[in-house]
Design a protein around this motif. Structure first.
Motif, short mmCIF file in Angstrom:
data_model
loop_
_atom_site.label_atom_id
_atom_site.label_comp_id
_atom_site.label_asym_id
_atom_site.label_seq_id
_atom_site.Cartn_x
_atom_site.Cartn_y
_atom_site.Cartn_z
N SER A 30 0.85 -1.19 0.00
CA SER A 30 0.00 0.00 0.00
C SER A 30 0.88 1.24 0.00
O SER A 30 2.09 1.16 0.18
N ILE A 31 0.23 2.37 -0.20
CA ILE A 31 0.93 3.66 -0.15
C ILE A 31 0.34 4.47 0.98
O ILE A 31 -0.88 4.70 1.02
N ASN A 32 1.18 4.89 1.91
CA ASN A 32 0.72 5.73 3.01
C ASN A 32 0.65 7.17 2.53
O ASN A 32 -0.12 7.50 1.65
N ALA A 33 1.47 8.05 3.07
CA ALA A 33 1.41 9.45 2.66
C ALA A 33 1.91 9.64 1.22
O ALA A 33 2.83 8.94 0.77
N MET A 34 1.28 10.57 0.53
CA MET A 34 1.68 10.95 -0.83
C MET A 34 1.93 12.45 -0.80
O MET A 34 1.09 13.21 -0.29
N ASN A 35 3.05 12.87 -1.32
CA ASN A 35 3.48 14.26 -1.20
C ASN A 35 3.91 14.82 -2.56
O ASN A 35 4.41 14.08 -3.40
N TRP A 36 3.73 16.12 -2.68
CA TRP A 36 4.31 16.85 -3.81
C TRP A 36 5.30 17.88 -3.26
O TRP A 36 4.97 18.63 -2.34
N TYR A 37 6.49 17.87 -3.82
CA TYR A 37 7.53 18.85 -3.52
C TYR A 37 7.82 19.65 -4.79
O TYR A 37 7.48 19.22 -5.90
N ARG A 38 8.50 20.77 -4.61
CA ARG A 38 8.98 21.52 -5.76
C ARG A 38 10.33 22.14 -5.44
O ARG A 38 10.64 22.40 -4.28
N GLN A 39 11.11 22.35 -6.50
CA GLN A 39 12.41 22.98 -6.34
C GLN A 39 12.61 23.98 -7.47
O GLN A 39 12.67 23.58 -8.64
N LEU A 97 6.45 9.31 -2.35
CA LEU A 97 5.47 8.36 -1.83
C LEU A 97 6.09 7.54 -0.71
O LEU A 97 7.22 7.05 -0.83
N ALA A 98 5.34 7.40 0.37
CA ALA A 98 5.74 6.52 1.48
C ALA A 98 5.05 5.18 1.25
O ALA A 98 3.87 5.04 1.50
N ILE A 99 5.83 4.22 0.77
CA ILE A 99 5.25 2.95 0.32
C ILE A 99 5.52 1.84 1.32
O ILE A 99 6.67 1.63 1.74
N ARG A 100 4.45 1.18 1.69
CA ARG A 100 4.56 0.01 2.57
C ARG A 100 4.72 -1.21 1.68
O ARG A 100 3.82 -1.56 0.92
N LEU A 101 5.85 -1.85 1.80
CA LEU A 101 6.17 -2.91 0.84
C LEU A 101 5.49 -4.23 1.16
O LEU A 101 5.10 -4.97 0.25
#
Length: 122
Positions: A30-39, A97-101
């Motif tokens: 599953s996927i826990n937190a999903m984030n968008w970053y920018r630089q 993505l914080a992925i739970r394997l």
């Protein structure tokens, strides 16, 4: 093995809209937190928006009211709808993505997309 692929960047005039997508594929639970970053050029990478597994969202102050993060768990995909774009939104946008394997382990790993360029002209 997990792959994370972004799409949707481009060039837009100020006031315009873009939608970014980020899809994960491969073997994971599953996927826990999903984030968008920018630089932006010459600046540090910054967190723009977050959505939890339960759908709770959080935004960086400068994008509140203009950007919307959402997720489709069936497609393992996170979106960033960006409206009212400003030149200062110009940056490379990355999903994270914080992925739970594994089902029987709470350990997650952090995966990054390849980045997609968003350019807003004035």
């Amino acid at each position: 093995q997990v792959q994370v692929v972004e799409s949707g960047g481009g060039l837009v005039q100020a006031g315009g809209s873009l939608r970014l997508s980020c899809a994960a594929s491969g073997s994971f639970f599953s996927i826990n937190a999903m984030n968008w970053y920018r630089q932006a050029p010459g600046k540090q990478r910054e967190l723009v928006a977050t959505i939890t597994l339960g759908g709770l969202t959080n935004y960086e102050d400068s994008v509140k009211g203009r950007f919307t993060i959402s997720r489709d768990n069936a497609k393992n995909t996170v979106y960033l709808q960006m409206n009212g774009l400003k030149p200062e939104d110009t940056a490379v946008y990355y999903c994270n993505l914080a992925i739970r394997l594994r089902q029987y382990s709470d350990i997650t790993r952090s995966y990054w997309g390849q980045g997609t360029q968003v350019t807003v002209s004035s």
